[in-house]
Design an enzyme around this catalytic site. Structure first.
Site, PDB file in Angstrom:
ATOM      1  CG  ASP A  32      45.898  68.598  28.000  1.00  0.00           C
ATOM      2  OD1 ASP A  32      46.839  69.059  27.336  1.00  0.00           O
ATOM      3  OD2 ASP A  32      45.398  67.478  27.776  1.00  0.00           O
ATOM      4  CG  HIS A 105      47.148  65.223  25.566  1.00  0.00           C
ATOM      5  ND1 HIS A 105      47.057  66.577  25.778  1.00  0.00           N
ATOM      6  CD2 HIS A 105      47.650  65.073  24.327  1.00  0.00           C
ATOM      7  CE1 HIS A 105      47.477  67.224  24.705  1.00  0.00           C
ATOM      8  NE2 HIS A 105      47.855  66.342  23.813  1.00  0.00           N
ATOM      9  CB  SER A 435      49.991  68.052  22.270  1.00  0.00           C
ATOM     10  OG  SER A 435      48.655  68.302  21.988  1.00  0.00           O
TER      11      SER A 435
END
Lengths: 655, 89
Positions: A32, A105, A435
């Protein structure tokens, strides 16, 4: 995350999830944007020594040293050579050339999968609760492959290369790109190698829903995860001058609006720009909106950027309305000004008020966090949908998990909106997407792996799929946000994940690397294509008749030729189940929504005397009447021993 | 000159080269030497960005489309795939 552990039943059965070493020996690798190591979600209190199987490292770079790792965050690497080869050297004043997460994220997904328990977690007071990852005792290893300019496949492959060498047990990848065939998709290729090393790979299904054929990461050796809602919401009502109220959602926290109705204007009327209704940068004249509430349409620019534009223009608040693309899906944002998001239907009624009333007024009433929302889960409108655009006979997505308005850890280098002008810093943030659902399944797979260390990735995936649920407690089918009607297996695959049931699935559909190679032989892959995919020379056995219908997948997707002429289509599927529970007799039951296909199963009962015993069965699908081209119909096959249900969805397509 | 350089730059893209490791010529001691020799046969200046041995057998590098096409036609090369940019979901 807060709320999802309760929603998934993880809180009710702590004893079912061993806190023993096996639970803390499972290592989840997350590809990520990196990680914010100071987050309390990566506190390692109570964790024993790093597992002896671990071969990874904690790399040093911008604002990141080996001291940032610990017994929770046991590995941190970054891969930027591919990114820099294309876009030039990283400007370390703008992004950290290290595992450090500048985006948020990666911290969000890593903490969702395996974050430690953090009490009193919230986003500006919203979603307050005890935050924890799915597998609180699993270890985390991060592989930073996504940068401001994107995630490049040469870096992703290099990270997967290292993750395999480092000995992760689970790989979590909330990213996707394109829909090329498996042997041309580097994530699929890397995942094949990882699967062969016994690594469980879960990937996000994509946010291109509700269109069909919109999935990413469709390879059968990848667990493809869609997104559903939770039983939690953040209501913020729009109250109009005509007395009508409309529900919306918001995570705004700050100076509220004055306690009175305010002038209300539609951006499309206030702006001279052609797409002035979208509240894009430079399209809102301050003299037309200052001191008012502005209605903006969703689309093109980000939702939070619209809020920024409206605030910069001197307006007091924003109502953001969905368009047909998002329907009634409400995703909450931590806007910089009092703002709320409403569905398409409400938006249309509000607009007609705006266009008809000579002095339209409105205000927004914020209600904070509400739980117990029903129905839930509902398939998120944005969640990508099947059928599988590469292999119709493999039903995808595999499963759905919570992916809407999920609170989890966040980076200390960016505000909750991600906007550069957002100078707020938060420890947790609420965001939405597949996600977010992917790391839920990654963490749950780690829990199953901890309970059953000897299970293959396919067996773990099978357990998660065959125990997933497709109906609410009242027996109604799971709904789809985008239609307000019952969803289908092309929306939710085998259903919504149920980790407690997955620990004791009864039977599993196991698969080995050889089975996957037989699968690509059934796809008529050439030898070079197979070598590209499998990284070794492999020739299909010319004397064998390979068929996708023999591929031991835990779900079914049957393809008929529409208008197949007088000869009715008869298709036989073979499956082999392995008993992983106590000895017992399983009986099959079938349910179908359409009589156009007759389904029979032979034998109708399977008797298992021992654990790990395997039995095979054949399902015969007989097309009784042909449906028009591109029709779909669904059925369900369940083996039950009276205690455990081993469920498989069946999707019929007429092509 | 800047435009020319930029145009030149744009001609180069990143490719991921999948090698058929089992077809390495006996004349090479180590597969990395074989990779390097294959690469140098189409470009004197190209460097390997990464080499891979677990996920695939091969390497990534910057080539022009013509060089990539020439490389792909060589013995022992399974495929030369253009780099893809993936998005977070």
């Amino acid at each position: 995350t807060t709320r999802t552990p309760e929603f998934l039943g993880l809180d009710k059965s702590p004893d079912m999830f061993p806190d023993s070493n096996s639970a803390s020996d499972v290592i989840v690798g997350v590809l990520d944007t990196g990680i914010w190591p100071e987050s309390k979600s990566f506190d390692d209190t109570g964790l024993g020594p790093v597992p002896s199987s671990w071969k990874g490292e904690c790399e040093t770079g911008t604002n990141f040293t080996t001291s940032n790792c610990n017994r929770k965050l046991i590995g941190a690497r970054f891969f930027s050579k591919g990114y820099e080869a294309t876009l030039g050297p990283i400007d370390t004043s703008k992004e950290s050339k290290s595992p450090r997460d500048d985006d948020g994220h990666g911290t969000h997904t890593a903490s969702t999968a395996a974050g430690s328990v953090v009490d009193q977690a919230s986003l500006l007071g919203y979603a307050l609760g005890k935050a924890r990852g799915m597998a609180t005792r699993a270890r985390i290893a991060v592989y930073k492959v996504c940068w401001i300019g994107g995630c490049f496949s040469s870096d992703i492959l290099a990270a997967m290369e290292k993750a395999i060498e480092d000995n992760v047990n689970v790989l979590s990848m909330s990213l996707g790109g394109g829909m090329s065939d498996y042997f041309r998709d580097n994530v699929a290729i890397g995942a094949f190698a990882a699967m062969e090393k016994g690594i469980f790979i879960s990937c996000s299904a994509g946010n291109a829903g509700p269109s069909s054929y919109s999935l990413s990461n469709q390879a059968p050796w990848i667990t493809t995860v869609g997104a559903g809602t939770l039983d939690r919401d953040f209501p913020a009502f729009v109250s109009l001058g005509n007395g009508k109220n409309f529900s919306g959602v918001s995570l705004f926290r700050g100076n509220s609006l004055p306690g009175k109705l305010l002038p209300f204007v539609y951006a499309g009327n206030a702006s001279n720009a052609t797409n002035g209704n979208l509240c894009m940068i430079g399209t809102l004249p301050p003299d037309k909106v200052a001191g008012k509430i502005v209605l903006c349409d969703r689309g093109v620019n980000s939702r939070v950027q619209k809020g920024e534009v409206v605030k910069e223009a001197g307006a007091l608040g924003m109502v953001l309305t969905n368009t047909a693309a998002n329907g009634e899906e409400l995703v909450a944002d931590a806007h910089l000004l009092p703002a709320t998001a409403v569905g398409e239907k409400s938006g249309d009624i509000i607009k007609s008020y705006l266009f008809s009333d000579p002095n339209p007024t409105a205000t927004i009433l914020f209600e904070g966090t509400k739980v117990g929302i029903q129905p839930s889960p509902v398939v998120a409108a944005f969640s990508s949908r099947g059928p599988n655009s590469i292999t119709l006979e493999i039903l995808k997505p595999d499963i759905i998990a919570p992916g809407v308005n999920i609170l989890a850890g966040w980076s200390g280098n960016v505000g909750p909106t991600g906007l550069s002008i957002d100078s707020r810093r938060v420890s947790f943030n609420i965001i939405s997407g597949t996600s977010m659902s992917c790391p839920h399944v990654s963490g749950l797979a780690a829990l199953v792996k901890a309970a059953h260390p000897d299970w293959s990735p396919a067996a773990i995936r099978s357990a998660l799929m065959t125990t997933a649920y497709t109906v609410y407690k009242n027996g109604q089918k799971l709904q789809d946000t985008s239609t307000g009607k019952p969803a289908t297996p092309f929306d939710y695959g085998s259903g919504h994940v149920d980790p407690v049931a997955a620990l004791d699935p009864g039977l599993v559909y196991d698969l080995t690397a050889a089975d996957y190679l037989s699968f690509v032989c059934a796809l008529n892959y050439t030898s070079p294509q197979i070598s590209s995919l499998a990284g070794r020379k492999f020739t299909c056995d010319a004397s064998k008749k390979y068929s996708v219908t023999d591929f031991n997948y835990p779900s079914f997707s049957v393809v008929f030729t529409s208008g197949g002429g007088s000869k009715s289509n008869v298709v036989k599927y073979t499956r082999t189940v392995t008993n992983v529970g106590s000895p017992g007799t399983y009986k099959v039951s079938l349910s179908s929504e359409n009589p156009s296909v007759k389904i029979s199963v032979e034998p109708a009962s399977l008797n298992f005397a021992a654990i790990n015993e395997k039995k095979s069965y054949t399902v015969t699908f007989t097309e009784v009447s042909s449906l028009p081209l591109n029709s779909n119909s669904f059925a369900r096959l369940v083996w039950s021993d009276g205690k455990r249900n081993v469920g498989s969805p069946i999707a019929f397509s007429w092509n | 000159a800047a435009v020319e350089k930029n145009t030149e730059e744009q001609r180069w893209s990143t490719y991921i080269v999948h090698m058929a490791k089992s077809e390495m010529p006996a004349s090479f001691e180590h597969h990395l030497h074989w990779y390097d020799s294959s690469l140098k046969s189409v470009s004197d200046s190209a460097e390997m960005i990464y080499t891979y041995d677990n996920v695939i057998h091969g390497f990534s590098t910057r080539l022009t489309a013509e060089q990539a096409q020439t490389l792909e036609s060589q013995a022992g090369i399974l495929s030369v795939l253009p780099e893809l940019k993936y998005e977070l979901h």
